[in-house]
Design a protein around this motif. Structure first.
Motif: not given
Length: 518
Positions: A161-166, A186-196
């Motif tokens: 499903g990709g990632w959400p937009t900001v 922004l938090r939801a978007r980066l949570a998809v690709t940033d394991p940290l």
């Protein structure tokens, strides 16, 4: 479109599609015996499965006419032949690249002789495990393994499903700010690709807190943006780039690397415009690596192959008409005196003669951008836009490399700011390398000429080949780094990659410029 019988005969590939004696052994190959007996060999079933997984190699399986398994029950021999035909076409694209003759990309050239097609097709028709032949061909390009792994991860992200937009919001989102719409997005978007980004959100989810700022900075560094944590126009565009765009860039990266023409052994200069870096290379060694400033998207640095043959010290700048109209006219309108103090001179043609005009006497607000009547030139000096050194590479686009007084730009990760020419972070280091072999010249003499402030030129005893190329995906220490497709050249390549193929593929020996789809 599948190749005709006569075309295949001309290519010497028809034997690969017709069961019969193996050219390698003089006996019936295992696959051919199965086909002649009307059986569906398990190895052929594995070949069909491998062809249907060509997506993992960046190719579209639908382009190869892979026969349906149901056809195997009705007519096994015909199914075998159709399968081998599809496999041969896929082999050609895996070995030599699918895209050929792409307009505006002289930086891309193929060398079909690097991986001759006929032996690969012969192996396909005679191998006990033809899927293994396809697999070997898939790993022929340099960096195939990490690029294929990155592509698999990117495709999985798209399928998930990709990632959400900001949302854009108003103005730049600053660290510490409160925004009930943009910050949670922004938090939801980066949570998809940033394991940290694993810490729970703060008590107030609208606050742009230090944990989220650090995640944004990591993202910005990966994307080649200024890692300041400020979410402005460029960061927002990178965050909202569709996951499908990354898939397309990685598919392009794989195809670009198939059967590339060999690099010259002599010393050469490579400029990766997408990554905004210059390297001087020689026999596998990197002699110099530096940041450069390249053309902005509306003034793109063209992809070229050329030769650097001269250097000019303390160059004046004959301003191109477009630069004068679009870049300098607004500055003259704001402060003509400041422009004169920077060494800009203005000329006008009178009865065919160039006559200098006092810039303070001109009503710049009345000057038309569409009918700009002046010629502008900047004297050599510390304020000159070309800096103190100009590296000359004759070409029809008036592109060259040069020093610059705007040294602060090299501290920025994103450096697409010029009008097309290439500004150098360390021009003297490049000068040292290009002057080697030119009798009587070294850095000490060059610095003396520069300090004398007089304009002087010297021809290089050993002109260097220069390639300006556009490679958004690079592999460093096994890690794939992808920069934004700022010029849209990857998107153009991806469209060619998915265009209907013109068959049959040509078997040639010698470099061929990449330029269309076979």
């Amino acid at each position: 479109m599948l190749p005709s019988r006569s075309a295949l005969l001309a290519l010497g590939l028809l034997a690969a599609f017709i069961p019969g004696p193996s050219a390698a052994t003089g006996t019936d190959a295992p696959m051919a015996r199965e086909a002649a007996a009307g059986a569906v060999a398990p190895a052929f079933a594995r070949l069909a499965d491998r062809l249907r997984r060509l997506g993992e190699d960046g190719l579209d399986p639908r382009a190869y006419g892979i026969p349906d398994d149901a056809f195997a029950e009705a007519d096994p021999a015909a199914w075998h032949a159709a399968l081998l035909r599809a496999a041969s076409l896929a082999l050609a694209d895996l070995a030599h690249g699918r895209v050929q003759n792409l307009a505006g990309r002289p930086d891309l050239r193929r060398d079909p002789a690097a991986h001759p097609l006929a032996p690969l097709v012969e192996s396909l028709s005679s191998a006990a495990e033809p899927a293994a032949v396809i697999e070997r061909a898939a790993f022929l390009p340099a960096d195939a393994a990490p690029l294929k792994a990155a592509l698999a991860a990117a495709r999985a992200r798209v399928e998930a499903g990709g990632w959400p937009t900001v949302p854009a919001g108003e103005g730049t989102l600053e660290p510490g700010a409160s925004d009930p719409v943009r910050v949670p997005a922004l938090r939801a978007r980066l949570a998809v690709t940033d394991p940290l980004l694993t810490a729970p959100p703060p008590e107030d989810p609208a606050v742009y807190d230090p944990v989220l700022v650090a995640a944004v900075q990591r993202f910005q560094a990966e994307q080649g943006l200024q890692p300041d944590g400020r979410v402005g126009r460029m960061s927002l565009a990178a965050l909202n780039r569709p996951a499908e765009a990354l898939v397309r860039q990685l598919r392009v990266a794989l195809d670009m690397r198939r059967a590339p023409a060999p690099a010259p052994a002599e010393r050469r200069i490579e400029v990766n415009v997408a990554h905004q870096r210059l390297q001087v290379l020689e026999r596998g060694r990197t002699l110099l690596d530096m940041a450069v400033v390249v053309g902005r998207p509306d003034r793109q640095t063209p992809m070229m192959r050329l030769r650097m043959n001269a250097v000019q010290f303390n160059p004046p700048w004959g301003v191109p008409e477009r630069n004068a109209k679009e870049d300098l006219l607004p500055k003259f309108r704001r402060n003509a005196r400041a422009m004169a103090e920077k060494g800009f001179r203005v000329y006008q043609l009178v009865d065919g003669e160039r006559v200098e005009v006092d810039p303070l006497s001109i009503d710049w607000k009345a000057v038309s951008r569409e009918r700009f009547p002046y010629i502008v030139r900047q004297d050599a000096g510390a304020a000159n836009a070309l800096g103190r050194i100009k590296f000359i590479m004759p070409n029809t686009e008036d592109i060259f490399m040069h020093d610059t007084p705007d040294r602060h730009l090299f501290t920025r990760p994103e450096r697409a700011f010029s009008s097309g020419c290439i500004r150098l972070e360390r021009p003297l280091d490049l000068l040292d390398l290009v002057l080697e072999g030119t009798a009587g010249w070294d850095r000490a003499r060059a610095v003396g000429v520069l300090d004398g402030r007089a304009t002087a030129s010297i021809a290089l005893a050993r002109p260097l080949p220069v390639r300006l190329h556009y490679t958004t995906a690079v592999v460093e220490a096994g890690e794939v780094r992808v920069r934004p497709d700022i010029y849209g050249l990857d998107e153009a390549y991806a469209r060619a990659l998915d265009a209907p193929a013109r068959r049959p593929p040509a078997v040639a020996s010698g470099p061929a410029r990449v330029a269309g789809v076979r």
